[in-house]
Design a protein around this motif. Sequence first.
Motif, PDB file in Angstrom:
ATOM      1  N   SER A 113       0.838  -1.205   0.000  1.00  0.00           N
ATOM      2  CA  SER A 113       0.000   0.000   0.000  1.00  0.00           C
ATOM      3  C   SER A 113       0.867   1.248   0.000  1.00  0.00           C
ATOM      4  CB  SER A 113      -0.937   0.011   1.209  1.00  0.00           C
ATOM      5  OG  SER A 113      -0.222   0.032   2.417  1.00  0.00           O
ATOM      6  N   LEU A 114       0.324   2.283  -0.622  1.00  0.00           N
ATOM      7  CA  LEU A 114       0.924   3.609  -0.605  1.00  0.00           C
ATOM      8  C   LEU A 114      -0.095   4.504   0.080  1.00  0.00           C
ATOM      9  CD1 LEU A 114       2.782   5.952  -1.331  1.00  0.00           C
ATOM     10  CD2 LEU A 114       1.744   5.954  -3.613  1.00  0.00           C
ATOM     11  N   GLU A 115       0.338   5.137   1.165  1.00  0.00           N
ATOM     12  CA  GLU A 115      -0.544   6.022   1.924  1.00  0.00           C
ATOM     13  C   GLU A 115       0.122   7.389   2.017  1.00  0.00           C
ATOM     14  OE1 GLU A 115      -1.284   3.824   5.623  1.00  0.00           O
ATOM     15  OE2 GLU A 115      -1.016   2.025   4.415  1.00  0.00           O
ATOM     16  N   GLU A 116      -0.681   8.435   1.927  1.00  0.00           N
ATOM     17  CA  GLU A 116      -0.158   9.792   2.030  1.00  0.00           C
ATOM     18  C   GLU A 116      -0.995  10.585   3.013  1.00  0.00           C
ATOM     19  OE1 GLU A 116       0.269  11.576  -1.841  1.00  0.00           O
ATOM     20  OE2 GLU A 116       1.797  10.122  -2.430  1.00  0.00           O
ATOM     21  N   GLY A 117      -0.379  11.598   3.595  1.00  0.00           N
ATOM     22  CA  GLY A 117      -1.109  12.415   4.555  1.00  0.00           C
ATOM     23  C   GLY A 117      -0.279  13.545   5.092  1.00  0.00           C
ATOM     24  N   LEU A 118      -0.647  13.978   6.293  1.00  0.00           N
ATOM     25  CA  LEU A 118      -0.048  15.163   6.905  1.00  0.00           C
ATOM     26  C   LEU A 118       0.357  14.920   8.339  1.00  0.00           C
ATOM     27  CD1 LEU A 118      -2.689  17.765   5.654  1.00  0.00           C
ATOM     28  CD2 LEU A 118      -0.411  17.374   4.695  1.00  0.00           C
ATOM     29  N   CYS A 119       1.317  15.713   8.772  1.00  0.00           N
ATOM     30  CA  CYS A 119       1.723  15.774  10.174  1.00  0.00           C
ATOM     31  C   CYS A 119       1.114  17.045  10.759  1.00  0.00           C
ATOM     32  CB  CYS A 119       3.241  15.826  10.266  1.00  0.00           C
ATOM     33  SG  CYS A 119       3.848  16.139  11.926  1.00  0.00           S
ATOM     34  N   LYS A 160       0.055  16.751  17.544  1.00  0.00           N
ATOM     35  CA  LYS A 160       1.074  15.702  17.661  1.00  0.00           C
ATOM     36  C   LYS A 160       0.576  14.422  17.000  1.00  0.00           C
ATOM     37  CE  LYS A 160       3.155  17.671  21.755  1.00  0.00           C
ATOM     38  NZ  LYS A 160       3.559  17.498  23.125  1.00  0.00           N
ATOM     39  N   GLU A 161       0.104  14.579  15.756  1.00  0.00           N
ATOM     40  CA  GLU A 161      -0.539  13.499  15.032  1.00  0.00           C
ATOM     41  C   GLU A 161      -0.054  13.393  13.596  1.00  0.00           C
ATOM     42  OE1 GLU A 161      -5.014  13.075  16.604  1.00  0.00           O
ATOM     43  OE2 GLU A 161      -4.894  13.629  14.493  1.00  0.00           O
ATOM     44  N   LEU A 162       0.039  12.163  13.097  1.00  0.00           N
ATOM     45  CA  LEU A 162       0.242  11.881  11.682  1.00  0.00           C
ATOM     46  C   LEU A 162      -1.019  11.185  11.203  1.00  0.00           C
ATOM     47  CD1 LEU A 162       3.750  10.125  11.672  1.00  0.00           C
ATOM     48  CD2 LEU A 162       3.271  12.556  11.476  1.00  0.00           C
ATOM     49  N   THR A 163      -1.599  11.652  10.102  1.00  0.00           N
ATOM     50  CA  THR A 163      -2.769  10.999   9.523  1.00  0.00           C
ATOM     51  C   THR A 163      -2.431  10.632   8.089  1.00  0.00           C
ATOM     52  OG1 THR A 163      -4.254  12.293  10.919  1.00  0.00           O
ATOM     53  CG2 THR A 163      -5.221  11.237   8.995  1.00  0.00           C
ATOM     54  N   LEU A 164      -2.604   9.358   7.758  1.00  0.00           N
ATOM     55  CA  LEU A 164      -2.288   8.845   6.431  1.00  0.00           C
ATOM     56  C   LEU A 164      -3.483   8.079   5.881  1.00  0.00           C
ATOM     57  CD1 LEU A 164       1.050   7.554   7.754  1.00  0.00           C
ATOM     58  CD2 LEU A 164       0.959   9.102   5.816  1.00  0.00           C
ATOM     59  N   GLU A 165      -3.747   8.234   4.562  1.00  0.00           N
ATOM     60  CA  GLU A 165      -4.824   7.496   3.917  1.00  0.00           C
ATOM     61  C   GLU A 165      -4.324   6.886   2.612  1.00  0.00           C
ATOM     62  OE1 GLU A 165      -8.841   8.953   3.924  1.00  0.00           O
ATOM     63  OE2 GLU A 165      -8.281  10.556   5.318  1.00  0.00           O
TER      64      GLU A 165
END
Length: 129
Positions: A58-64, A69-74
Amino acid sequence: MSPMSYWAMSGQPMFNYMTVSQHPEKKIPMHQERGFLRIKPGTNELALIVSHNFGLASLEEGLCDPVKKELTLETVEVTRISFAKPPFVKKYKRIFKLLSPDTLELTLFMETDKTPLTEHLKAVYKKVE
């Protein structure tokens, strides 16, 4: 499942990533993931490339978000081997949250061809020196 996770810095704007879960009673390895978390320099954009031991990548992208204090990837892309067993994963959403300087929480949501995007697991990691 009892998770074990490993993060290592390579001197580049990325981290090497590995996680293994084990059966709670039998203590045998179950799910494994290995990959790379890459940071786009000068931004809060991230990409996680992961290979799973059951034949999926899988390839997931997102933001810090430094305030939360969170990383969210989809999921951007999912591919699997031709003989993978159903149900077939269609999407992931991962939220890494730093709870304290030595405690990281992961909440993983998963969508398959049989279920909508649903919380699949939650793991809490403690830093080991």
